[in-house]
Design a protein around this motif. Structure first.
Motif, short mmCIF file in Angstrom:
data_model
loop_
_atom_site.label_atom_id
_atom_site.label_comp_id
_atom_site.label_asym_id
_atom_site.label_seq_id
_atom_site.Cartn_x
_atom_site.Cartn_y
_atom_site.Cartn_z
N PHE A 101 0.82 -1.11 0.05
CA PHE A 101 -0.03 -0.13 0.03
C PHE A 101 1.02 1.24 0.09
O PHE A 101 0.60 2.08 -0.70
N ARG A 102 1.94 1.15 0.62
CA ARG A 102 2.89 2.33 0.77
C ARG A 102 3.66 2.68 -0.24
O ARG A 102 3.75 3.84 -0.59
N LEU A 103 4.08 1.62 -0.85
CA LEU A 103 4.79 1.74 -2.09
C LEU A 103 4.15 2.08 -3.27
O LEU A 103 4.39 3.38 -4.00
N LEU A 104 2.82 1.68 -3.53
CA LEU A 104 1.98 2.13 -4.58
C LEU A 104 1.42 3.63 -4.57
O LEU A 104 1.56 4.05 -5.35
N SER A 105 1.42 3.81 -3.08
CA SER A 105 0.87 5.46 -2.86
C SER A 105 1.97 6.26 -3.02
O SER A 105 1.67 7.43 -3.34
N SER A 106 3.22 5.95 -3.01
CA SER A 106 4.11 6.91 -3.33
C SER A 106 4.72 6.70 -4.49
O SER A 106 5.90 7.13 -4.86
N ASN A 107 3.96 6.22 -5.74
CA ASN A 107 4.15 6.17 -7.05
C ASN A 107 5.67 5.39 -7.44
O ASN A 107 6.30 5.75 -8.14
N SER A 108 5.79 4.19 -6.64
CA SER A 108 7.07 3.62 -6.55
C SER A 108 7.00 2.40 -7.72
O SER A 108 5.91 2.18 -8.24
N HIS A 109 8.24 1.97 -8.21
CA HIS A 109 8.27 0.87 -9.06
C HIS A 109 8.49 -0.36 -8.11
O HIS A 109 9.38 -0.33 -7.40
N VAL A 110 7.29 -1.37 -8.08
CA VAL A 110 7.51 -2.35 -7.11
C VAL A 110 7.70 -3.72 -7.78
O VAL A 110 6.98 -3.94 -8.75
#
Length: 709
Positions: A522-531
């Motif tokens: 959730f945190r990664l996607l909300s920070s516009n990261s490449h996961v």
């Protein structure tokens, strides 16, 4: 009021007007009870406010009067527009640009007697740190100069507000006085920023000082980094020599620094600090010997840093410091990281690290088997890298794997590629393809979106061998940090070892890996990261014999709805090459038949990620399979056509639609692997022998060709 004492300013500590660190420093004379907080328009050097004017270099600073901390704090103006939110990938940490010779050059001015008390200073290399950077207070070892972090100034100054404690050569402040001085600084910083941690980096004697301050302030959020702490002074290998020093004639005392320098640190390791690891062996040794030749004459300078009277005083101070700290270990509530050298000839640091880990409530240990007592001045890994790898960097009361993450620097990237995964990197010879919006397969990563959030979903090869090249290529080609979701158990293995070194598990953290949890996703996607996500997880990475390139995904779509919630672009990908690298000899069924092995595996596995509805994907236990290396072939990657979820609210509302998308992604991953398995037969450089010959004929920096997509 506190007096501000005059001090001759060495050029390397003078601040120029274009580069002012946003810092808040208290200056205090040990003879007064009042404090002064200096604004960010000045650098504090030996208790003096040094304004950034070039014409004042080398001049004597006049005595002056301070104002109350509240008044000065109001005057402090920080231009938030100039404060970076975070660091960019492959940033310049400056590690290797300073050497031990620079240390000796720096302290020549520092040790000139000025009659002043202990004080704080901020090195000029410590630039404006990132937003909400915590304060780091460096507490020095026996030298007392405060310059022991010189190799790490630039890196630490990017993410900390750095203050270094300087104890003048002729100062005779007792240990309790030093504790009080540091303690008051800690309390002031805590009052000004109560939600941020305060870091105390204690080197040798400074380790005792750090523990003493922490024991007296259990309610303040402290992070202690103890480098070969001198709490084991009573068990020092040099104890029989200490009484001899007191009765030694002055004429012989000049030889003591040479003896101590070889006992405290390894001159060879010191001389290797700025030697590039990628140089040919002959050139590396030539540069090392050149550095060693320049370094050895500096050793005589130890007699000025620690003259006989000061040495005798420091030994008494060290004895009282160790006794004081050891008697209060039970009261230490702070988070502690102990760095212990394996070749410490001054104190038994390895044994002491184990004792502290058992005695302290929250203590992590890392061993450096090839280093001596002066770990911070020797060749090795940057202190910031160790802090990052052990997940000790945070800007609030709790570590956040996303907001507190610091991307790898250029130095870390080069070190990891050359020293950590160098052999695997050479053997794999990875090559990558991607699919553009129109469905065309192209060489490289052009088809993968640059803007996040992006979710890379793929197949986990045996032991995760495909991970390293993938992360490396995204950094090299796109300057994008791919954050990988890994099994939480991986981050706990070091804590169960008796002598944990800074290992691959720590490097995974440095390069963005974090425990796979819904919260972290959730945190990664909300920070516009490449996961980077592997639905098959450990079940695929630790598959059984005959299961190569077979997907083991759970029945329920665990990530599709989360991706749709943030409008993330999903990129399915396949990676093949494990069967060209190693042969699986012993899988889980074979290993568990070894007497005692099954019980050991169960004891080592304490984390279950999924419930029973996930089937065998949830039941896998981590273990080390038996592998037989093969004549290496090559790793191949194909990133499929991006799947956009932005604006597709039906995925969130209808589980059936989400499940159909899930099955489509799985099918695309299988298609990618099928494509690569077929096309790799056309690669004329699939063998490591052919790639090596190509590099020898053309250039090692030139990319080796592969099949045409």
């Amino acid at each position: 009021m506190a007096s501000i004492l005059g001090f001759r300013v060495p050029p390397f500590l003078v601040l120029n007007s274009e580069n002012k660190p946003q810092s808040r420093v208290r200056v205090r004379s040990s003879a007064s009870g009042d404090s002064v907080v200096l604004s960010s328009d000045s650098v504090v050097v030996n208790g003096a406010s040094v304004v950034g004017e070039k014409e004042r270099i080398g001049s004597w600073i006049e005595n002056g009067n301070g104002s109350s901390s509240a008044e000065v704090d109001k005057q402090k103006k920080i231009d938030s527009s100039n404060v970076p939110e975070n660091l960019e990938p492959l940033w310049d940490d400056g590690y290797g640009t300073s050497t031990v010779k620079d240390y000796f050059d720096a302290v020549k001015e520092m040790i000139k007697p000025d009659g002043g008390p202990p004080r704080w200073f901020t090195p000029i290399e410590c630039e404006c740190p990132v937003k909400d950077a915590p304060v780091l207070l460096f507490l020095p070892g026996m030298d007392g100069t405060g310059m022991g972090l010189i190799l790490h100034h630039k890196a630490l100054g990017k993410v900390f507000e750095v203050r270094c404690l300087h104890i003048p050569v002729n100062d005779r402040t007792p240990f309790e006085g030093l504790v009080k001085y540091v303690e008051e600084t800690v309390r002031l910083e805590h009052a000004l920023s109560p939600k941020k941690p305060i870091y105390l980096v204690g080197d040798s004697f400074g380790g005792c000082l750090s523990l003493a301050v922490a024991a007296r302030n259990p309610t303040i959020d402290l992070v202690l980094i103890l480098v070969n702490p001198a709490t084991s002074y009573a068990r020092s290998q040099l104890q029989p020599l200490f009484p001899i020093l007191e009765s030694m004639p002055d004429i012989l005392h000049a030889s003591v620094p040479y003896l101590l320098s070889y006992v405290m640190g390894d001159p060879t390791k010191m001389a290797m600090v700025n030697v590039e690891s990628r140089l040919p062996p002959i050139q590396r040794y030539e540069k090392m010997f050149h550095n060693l030749r320049d370094l050895l004459p500096c050793l005589s300078f130890f007699t000025d840093i620690i003259p006989k009277e000061t040495l005798l005083w420091k030994l008494k101070l060290l004895k009282s410091a160790a006794a004081y700290a050891n008697s209060r270990l039970h009261a230490v509530k702070a988070e502690v990281l102990v760095l212990a050298s394996g070749k410490d000839s001054m104190v038994p640091s390895e044994d002491e690290a184990q004792r502290l880990r058992k005695s302290l409530q929250n203590c992590t240990v890392r061993h450096f088997k090839d280093n001596g007592h002066t770990l911070l001045l020797e060749d090795g890994i940057s202190l910031l890298t160790v802090i990052k790898g052990t997940s000790k960097y945070r800007r609030s009361r709790r570590h956040n794997d996303v907001s507190d993450y610091l991307p790898p620097s250029r130095t870390e990237f080069k070190y990891a590629c050359d020293q950590v995964i160098g052999l695997l990197r050479f053997a794999a010879g990875s090559t990558m393809f991607s699919t553009t919006e129109d469905g065309k397969i192209v060489k490289g990563l052009a088809g993968v979106p640059n803007e996040g959030p992006v979710l890379l979903v793929g197949y986990h090869n045996l032991m995760g061998f495909e991970l390293y090249s993938l992360v490396e290529q995204f950094l090299k080609e796109k300057n994008i940090m791919v954050r990988g979701m890994a099994h939480p158990q991986i981050f706990q293995w070091n804590s169960k070892r008796s002598f944990p070194e800074f290992s691959m598990n720590d490097w995974l953290s440095v390069f963005g890996a974090l425990p796979v949890t819904p919260t972290n996703l959730f945190r990664l996607l909300s920070s516009n990261s490449h996961v980077l996500l592997y639905p098959g997880g450990a079940r695929e990475a630790l598959h059984y014999k005959g299961e190569e390139y077979k997907l083991f995904w759970p029945d329920q779509p665990e990530f599709v709805r989360m991706a749709a919630r943030f409008g993330a672009t999903i990129v399915p990908f396949g990676a093949v090459g494990e069967d060209d690298l190693v042969q699986l000899i012993f899988d889980y069924n074979d290993v568990r038949r070894i007497p005692g092995a099954e019980q050991s595996i169960r004891e080592a596995n304490g984390v279950r990620l999924r419930d029973e509805t996930s089937g065998e994907v949830a039941n896998i236990e981590l273990f080390i399979p038996g592998l037989l290396p093969k004549m290496p072939g090559r790793f191949y990657y194909l990133f499929g056509k991006p799947i956009k979820t932005n604006g597709k609210e039906e995925i969130l509302k209808d589980r059936e639609i989400a499940n159909q998308l899930y099955l489509k992604i799985k099918s695309e991953v299988e298609k990618s692997m099928k494509y690569l398995l077929k096309k790799r037969e056309e690669d004329p450089y699939r063998s490591v022998i052919d790639r090596t010959l190509y590099n020898a004929l053309y250039a090692s920096s030139r990319e080796v060709p592969t099949f045409e997509p």
